[in-house]
Design an enzyme around this catalytic site. Structure first.
Site, mmCIF file in Angstrom:
data_model
loop_
_atom_site.group_PDB
_atom_site.id
_atom_site.type_symbol
_atom_site.label_atom_id
_atom_site.label_comp_id
_atom_site.label_asym_id
_atom_site.label_seq_id
_atom_site.Cartn_x
_atom_site.Cartn_y
_atom_site.Cartn_z
ATOM 1 N N GLY A 62 0.850 -1.190 0.000
ATOM 2 C CA GLY A 62 0.000 0.000 0.000
ATOM 3 C C GLY A 62 0.882 1.234 0.000
ATOM 4 O O GLY A 62 2.114 1.136 -0.084
ATOM 5 N N PHE A 64 1.548 3.066 2.391
ATOM 6 C CA PHE A 64 2.291 3.273 3.634
ATOM 7 C C PHE A 64 3.080 2.063 4.102
ATOM 8 O O PHE A 64 3.562 2.028 5.216
ATOM 9 C CB PHE A 64 1.331 3.724 4.736
ATOM 10 C CG PHE A 64 0.582 4.939 4.347
ATOM 11 C CD1 PHE A 64 1.236 6.147 4.181
ATOM 12 C CD2 PHE A 64 -0.774 4.870 4.091
ATOM 13 C CE1 PHE A 64 0.551 7.276 3.775
ATOM 14 C CE2 PHE A 64 -1.466 5.996 3.686
ATOM 15 C CZ PHE A 64 -0.799 7.203 3.524
ATOM 16 N N GLY A 65 3.226 1.066 3.266
ATOM 17 C CA GLY A 65 4.024 -0.074 3.696
ATOM 18 C C GLY A 65 3.839 -1.293 2.811
ATOM 19 O O GLY A 65 3.021 -1.298 1.890
ATOM 20 N N ASP A 202 -11.906 2.654 7.339
ATOM 21 C CA ASP A 202 -11.511 2.111 6.036
ATOM 22 C C ASP A 202 -12.118 0.720 5.861
ATOM 23 O O ASP A 202 -11.433 -0.221 5.460
ATOM 24 C CB ASP A 202 -9.976 2.071 5.951
ATOM 25 C CG ASP A 202 -9.462 1.971 4.527
ATOM 26 O OD1 ASP A 202 -10.266 2.183 3.590
ATOM 27 O OD2 ASP A 202 -8.271 1.665 4.346
HETATM 28 N N1 LIG Z 1 -3.292 -11.219 9.489
HETATM 29 C C1 LIG Z 1 -3.271 -11.444 8.181
HETATM 30 N N2 LIG Z 1 -3.355 -12.712 7.714
HETATM 31 C C2 LIG Z 1 -3.306 -12.976 6.385
HETATM 32 N N3 LIG Z 1 -3.160 -12.041 5.433
HETATM 33 C C3 LIG Z 1 -3.086 -10.754 5.817
HETATM 34 C C4 LIG Z 1 -3.128 -10.387 7.211
HETATM 35 N N4 LIG Z 1 -2.994 -9.055 7.282
HETATM 36 C C5 LIG Z 1 -2.881 -8.605 6.019
HETATM 37 N N5 LIG Z 1 -2.935 -9.624 5.128
HETATM 38 C C6 LIG Z 1 -2.834 -9.542 3.664
HETATM 39 O O1 LIG Z 1 -2.037 -8.431 3.317
HETATM 40 C C7 LIG Z 1 -2.765 -7.516 2.494
HETATM 41 C C8 LIG Z 1 -2.373 -6.092 2.837
HETATM 42 O O2 LIG Z 1 -2.685 -5.836 4.196
HETATM 43 P P1 LIG Z 1 -3.124 -4.389 4.709
HETATM 44 O O3 LIG Z 1 -4.395 -3.999 4.045
HETATM 45 O O4 LIG Z 1 -3.095 -4.406 6.190
HETATM 46 O O5 LIG Z 1 -1.910 -3.530 4.161
HETATM 47 P P2 LIG Z 1 -1.845 -2.065 3.558
HETATM 48 O O6 LIG Z 1 -0.406 -1.760 3.341
HETATM 49 O O7 LIG Z 1 -2.612 -1.148 4.401
HETATM 50 O O8 LIG Z 1 -2.552 -2.258 2.184
HETATM 51 P P3 LIG Z 1 -3.551 -1.267 1.467
HETATM 52 O O9 LIG Z 1 -2.918 0.082 1.498
HETATM 53 O O10 LIG Z 1 -3.662 -1.857 0.092
HETATM 54 O O11 LIG Z 1 -4.844 -1.333 2.248
HETATM 55 C C9 LIG Z 1 -4.229 -7.833 2.765
HETATM 56 O O12 LIG Z 1 -5.026 -7.509 1.669
HETATM 57 C C10 LIG Z 1 -4.197 -9.315 3.038
HETATM 58 O O13 LIG Z 1 -4.233 -10.027 1.822
#
Ligand SMILES: Nc1ncnc2c1ncn2[C@@H]1O[C@H](COP(=O)(O)OP(=O)(O)OP(=O)(O)O)[C@@H](O)[C@H]1O
Length: 484
Positions: A62, A64-65, A202
């Site tokens: 994403g 932010f990471g 969100d």
């Molecule tokens: N606890 C978990 N177990 C399994 N898969 C996970 C878990 N946490 C996150 N994921 C996977 O990692 C992906 C990204 O996680 P997350 O949405 O927390 O990250 P992000 O960097 O905020 O992404 P975005 O900005 O796209 O929302 C999720 O869509 C999911 O597929």
């Protein structure tokens, strides 16, 4: 301290009692969590370093990471082995760690199982990174499952086990049963978050994960969440929205509300601010859109959802007008969606309308939604007589009918959930729908008291704001603020 000792300590009766105090209190005081439980937990939890982890497949990236599947190289750190998920967050990592820790203490079953968060300042890129660790819940988010042509039957198998849903033939009734289960699970998770004082901000299918362990849906990605009990991540005028799922109000709190005061004051003020703004209804709108997408296959992709949003906005967020528009088009997907929502006297449609309303204050809360007749069915014969009565009363209460209010209060006094009385949550929801023009002495006194409370909250918060901005020397005069 090793993970084993930590786990054993957290399993002791005393800590269990402390935890249950926070959870059971519902509106748990934020300072109790922040100043007692958080430091206590900090003392005993295992310490991780990045060397303890081996990163595997990238799961997502994403703004932010980056998120990876991972495993533990130092097995001593955790009692229960199994795959983990690591998020290397370059911004907002500390906030996300706080939210996850708070959730773990207050309502751990609602979100992905958080293990730990730590700062890595040894990154080769020279900038600090926050590492966040969760247990790996499973490979599918609700978005992945909804993208499958077999949805919602593919979820039925996950929740009930293979072949267990075959008591009904494939069709609207069976689909409705699956949607109801999914929605109930997400609503329960949201209700717990909200009663802890956290608004997710969100909520979308990509942030709802199917947990293979508990065989249920959990919420992930608390990066945009705001903890209003202690004012963390609460900046009234800015945060990132996903426009596809965000409610029309855009801000969860009135922009008149000053920025967050220090935690201890925020903790004291938060119940007032919460009642004034009902920020939780922001998440309910997003979940309403997910409900809509689950029912209507043509709205599951981005373009379908975007055009729905446009149509609804043009019709002043009136779902009935939207229905009139799309029903005229006679599409198979639309017919299928309404067939599901119109079952049992249209309870699904009623609930959807209560979730997708323009004004946050008019939207149903997560707790009230869980008590909605959509979830309370009387077996194969559909709604019982009492449930039908409830439903028609709920419908009439939208027209601000005093008589209905009287009947409902009588019902509530004389009955319980099992014999047909309204739950407190439903009543609360109805009360919120009743702006009164003429009031009794009692009601006017209440209104005055609330006004006074609101003014006091604003004065304190604005004064604290000034102090924070370093304007103490410039004669911060709370009396002037009070008079404004
Ligand atoms: N606890 C978990 N177990 C399994 N898969 C996970 C878990 N946490 C996150 N994921 C996977 O990692 C992906 C990204 O996680 P997350 O949405 O927390 O990250 P992000 O960097 O905020 O992404 P975005 O900005 O796209 O929302 C999720 O869509 C999911 O597929």
């Amino acid at each position: 301290m090793s993970g084993d000792i930590y786990r054993e300590f957290t399993d002791t009766p005393i800590l269990k009692r402390l935890y249950s105090h926070v959870t059971d209190a519902g509106v748990a005081p934020g300072f109790w969590d922040m100043f007692v439980l958080a430091p206590l937990e900090n003392l005993f939890r295992p310490r991780f370093r990045k060397e303890d982890l081996s990163l595997g497949k990238k799961l997502g990236e994403g703004a932010f990471g980056t998120v990876y599947k991972a495993s533990l190289t130092n097995k001593q750190l955790l009692k229960k082995d199994g795959p983990l998920v690591v998020k290397k967050a370059n911004e907002y990592g500390a906030v996300e760690a706080w939210m996850n820790e708070r959730v773990r203490r207050a309502c751990r079953k609602s979100c992905a199982d958080f293990v730990h968060g730590f700062l890595d300042d040894t990154s080769s890129k020279g900038k600090e990174e926050f590492w966040l660790l969760w247990r790996y819940e499973g490979k599918a988010t609700l978005a992945d499952l909804m993208a499958n042509k077999d949805f919602p039957y593919n979820v039925e198998e996950l929740i009930l086990g293979p072949g267990k849903g075959d008591d009904l033939p494939r069709g609207p009734e069976r689909q409705n049963r699956i949607l109801r289960t999914i929605l109930r699970q997400i609503l329960s998770a949201l209700a717990q978050l909200h009663s802890t004082g956290i608004v997710h901000r969100d909520v979308k299918p990509q942030n709802i994960i199917y947990s293979e362990d508990t065989k249920s849906f959990k919420i992930i990605d608390l990066g945009a969440a705001a903890d209003l009990r202690v004012g963390i991540n609460y900046i009234p005028k800015e945060f990132l929205l996903d426009p596809r799922y965000s409610a029309p109000e855009q801000y969860i709190m009135s922009t008149q509300t000053p920025s967050a005061p220090p935690p201890i004051i925020a903790a004291a003020l938060s119940p007032v601010l919460w009642q004034m703004n009902l920020p939780d209804r922001f998440d309910i709108y997003s979940l309403g859109l997910i409900f809509l997408q689950m029912a209507f296959p043509n709205l599951r992709n981005d373009s379908g959802l975007i055009s729905f949003n446009r149509q609804l906005k043009r019709r002043d967020y009136d779902m009935v007008q939207w229905r009139n528009l799309v029903e005229a088009k006679q599409s198979q997907d639309i017919r299928q969606g309404f067939e599901i929502l119109d079952m049992d006297g249209g309870v699904g449609w009623e609930l959807l309308k209560d979730m997708v309303r323009f004004k946050g204050r008019k939207r149903i809360s997560a707790n009230a939604a869980l008590a909605h007749p959509y979830f309370v069915r009387a077996g194969l014969f559909g709604l019982s007589g009492m449930q039908k009565l409830r439903l028609s009363l709920m419908r009439s209460s939208e027209q601000e009918n005093e008589g209905v209010d009287w009947v409902t209060s009588l019902m509530a006094k004389s009955g319980t959930e099992s014999v047909g009385g309204f739950t407190e949550a439903q009543l609360q929801n109805m009360r919120e729908k009743e702006p009164r023009r003429k009031g009794s002495i009692q009601r006017n006194a209440m209104a005055q008291a609330l006004k006074l409370q609101r003014k006091a909250a604003q004065t304190i918060a604005a004064t604290v704001d000034d102090i924070q901005k370093g304007e103490v020397g410039k004669r911060v005069n709370w009396w002037n603020r009070w008079q404004n």
